[in-house]
Design a protein around this motif. Structure first.
Motif, short mmCIF file in Angstrom:
data_model
loop_
_atom_site.label_atom_id
_atom_site.label_comp_id
_atom_site.label_asym_id
_atom_site.label_seq_id
_atom_site.Cartn_x
_atom_site.Cartn_y
_atom_site.Cartn_z
N VAL A 98 0.46 5.46 0.38
CA VAL A 98 -0.45 6.39 0.75
C VAL A 98 0.21 7.72 0.58
O VAL A 98 1.18 7.91 1.23
CB VAL A 98 -0.94 6.09 2.17
CG1 VAL A 98 -1.90 7.27 2.59
CG2 VAL A 98 -1.73 4.87 2.21
N VAL A 104 0.81 -1.23 -0.09
CA VAL A 104 0.07 0.00 -0.10
C VAL A 104 0.93 1.31 0.01
O VAL A 104 1.88 1.32 0.70
CB VAL A 104 -1.02 0.06 1.27
CG1 VAL A 104 -1.60 1.31 1.57
CG2 VAL A 104 -1.79 -1.06 1.17
N LYS A 112 4.03 7.68 -0.33
CA LYS A 112 4.71 6.92 0.81
C LYS A 112 4.38 5.51 1.01
O LYS A 112 3.19 5.16 1.27
CB LYS A 112 4.79 7.54 2.16
CG LYS A 112 5.85 7.25 3.07
CD LYS A 112 5.81 7.98 4.30
CE LYS A 112 6.83 7.20 5.47
NZ LYS A 112 6.63 7.39 6.51
N LEU A 113 5.32 4.79 0.83
CA LEU A 113 5.02 3.06 0.89
C LEU A 113 4.61 2.94 2.35
O LEU A 113 5.58 3.48 3.19
CB LEU A 113 6.34 2.17 0.51
CG LEU A 113 6.29 0.87 0.93
CD1 LEU A 113 5.33 0.28 -0.11
CD2 LEU A 113 7.67 0.21 0.64
N ARG A 114 3.61 2.39 2.85
CA ARG A 114 3.29 2.09 4.11
C ARG A 114 3.91 0.73 4.55
O ARG A 114 3.82 -0.46 3.95
CB ARG A 114 1.67 1.83 4.31
CG ARG A 114 1.42 1.04 5.80
CD ARG A 114 1.56 2.25 6.93
NE ARG A 114 1.31 1.43 8.12
CZ ARG A 114 2.13 1.88 9.19
NH1 ARG A 114 2.78 2.81 9.32
NH2 ARG A 114 1.60 1.03 10.20
#
Lengths: 339, 339
Positions: B164, B162, B167-169
């Protein structure tokens, strides 16, 4: 600076903000201060207006403007900026509502920030109401000190919000975070949105009440019958909880079934973003351990792909103030400059 | 600066990075360059090693170090920094693996960054492999130009990731993004993780193949029978797709059922974060429109709470290179400083 119009409070010099929680049946107004870094806020003056607004948005905005100005006169200062939590989709950058499905006239494309801004002589910022409540709980309530969390607002509908790495996820028109419209039962009951088996269709206040009425009318809930005198109109999440605690086994088991459906939705959020915290608020969360035990059990059974000892499931703490508190945080985040 | 040891490529002076895709059955090594802002990368030299590693991690790290050094000698330059995509949980800050469930000896608490870093005389950065693939597709592939997206890697297992607001979670130990372990069928089949009804249990490569074998053996799939000569070992997502296109109605309908389960999982991500893009990769995504049509239809039927015209569902474009490409992005994000 303590004169009217200063935008600061009389005692401390903190910046004073206006907050509006725009609902279908009621509108909450407040003046308050907020210190997001400290996780603290204070509502200094407040007032409730009746909702309704079948005559459209203009008289409602009139009432709101007048109410905020009156509160300012009461406290001898005026708001440096004002925020509105709106029940639906808003263009936060333009300060316009796009569609508020729960208000009688839907408020399509109303330039709320401009209209109120002129009346209040202050910048006005809009935000979806449940996203505001999420921001409130995150910054000032159950989520203080966390970085990634999700909120489920289990009320008449089920709304929610998601904060990832310290930032509220808005999405187009503030629509992200609609956690009540996850499908938890693919062939389940019809939801108000048109889908089948949404969490909202099986675990909202009306869903809980409907389950209770079925048990009441089919003779499976003697304690609930006694509590309500057999009046279906008195069956709510609250009386269901009382009946379960008073010994109605069927009510208890059905509440557990509902809790476990909430747990599936919670688990699906957990695998996706692995938050530190899930916050449950709204009337259904008032069931306490009758809800939370089942949610936590289901979460543990569902999420096995990684350890979740670090994921807490906790009640909201700001109650019905969460929306106003979140609006203060949102408004303060813009400083006192124009939007 | 074109000499060996410079950390730059001979022709352009771009920084050269090493990338490792650590798998159970095979290990991919590469040297490459990356320009995240332009969405471009280049694998300059590559090599595959056999996985396995029943003797533990030490000989595997030896082989990886030797392989990266040899590639450096081939191209006449060495990697300024090296990244590893790991199939499991890693402490990205400490550069240690915590638990790699698909490797024979699990790699508990192995200080990979320190060991490889000493051998390669370069900083070494770890990341979960599917999170790496997500970063690859986001920065260099299907997700170029988007800000919020989710990837489903529909392979032997179903992983995901994911992103968001750019930014990569990651979540604790890089565990967020396990989209294959959403519950889409509460009483469904047993998943490898121990839960019932995970997306992985109903839509992974093995799940698709299992469905095909059932149809094959029960005489419902004549085209599949012809394609495979009745050999269950040859039933895969690929042969299922061929059989459906060759006229097997039961295969087609079962693939649609599976696509719709993927669609439920996609819909649950969409309501939560309202991304611009959902990327489907892995072998099952090779089914093409036999998968994508059902996913898009289910998504449209499930998500009614807000308009989703702005949400695209697209195939991954980097193929099996996504992991290596993502590792380049990850490694470059640290600059050439030590971790």
């Amino acid at each position: 600076m303590t004169s009217e119009g200063s935008g600061t409070t009389e005692d401390s010099g903190e910046v004073l903000y206006g907050a509006v929680d725009l609902g279908g049946s009621h509108i909450g107004l407040a003046l308050g201060t907020v210190d997001p870094a400290a996780g603290e806020y204070r509502l200094i003056a407040r007032r409730n207006l009746e909702g309704g607004g079948y005559e459209g948005w203009a008289p409602v905005l009139d009432q709101i403007a007048e109410g905020i100005l009156e509160l300012g006169r009461e406290v001898g200062a005026r708001a440096a900026a004002v925020g509105l939590g709106c029940p639906g989709w808003v263009d936060t950058e333009k300060g316009e509502t796009r569609f508020l499905p729960n208000l009688p006239t839907r408020w399509r494309d109303v330039p709320v920030a401009r209209i109120l801004g002129e009346r209040l002589e202050a910048p006005v910022h809009l935000l979806n109401d449940v996203r505001a409540a999420t921001l409130g709980e995150f910054t000032l309530g159950a989520g203080r000190g966390t970085s990634t969390m999700a909120l489920f607002a289990l009320g008449t509908g089920i709304g929610g919000g998601v904060v990832v790495d310290g930032k509220l996820r808005l999405g187009p028109l503030g629509s992200a975070g609609e956690l009540g419209h996850q499908t938890v039962d693919p062939n389940g009951p019809l939801c108000g949105c048109g889908n089948r088996g949404c969490l909202e269709a099986v675990a909202s206040g009306p869903a809980v009440a409907g389950t209770g009425v079925r048990l009441l009318r089919s003779g499976q809930a003697p304690a609930l019958f006694e509590l309500t005198g057999g009046d279906a109109g008195l069956v709510t999440a609250e009386t269901m909880g009382e009946a379960a605690r008073a010994g109605d086994e069927a009510v208890k088991r059905e509440l557990e079934r509902i809790a476990r459906l909430v747990g599936i939705a919670v688990a699906n959020v957990v695998v996706a973003i692995h938050p530190e915290l899930i916050v449950l608020g709204g009337g259904v969360a008032g069931l306490g351990d009758l809800l939370f035990d089942g949610v936590r059990q289901e979460l543990a059974e569902r999420v096995r792909v990684f350890p979740i000892d670090d994921v807490r499931v906790e009640p909201a703490v700001l109650g019905t103030d969460a929306g106003l508190a979140g609006v203060l945080v949102w408004t303060a985040s813009f400083g006192s400059s124009s939007p």
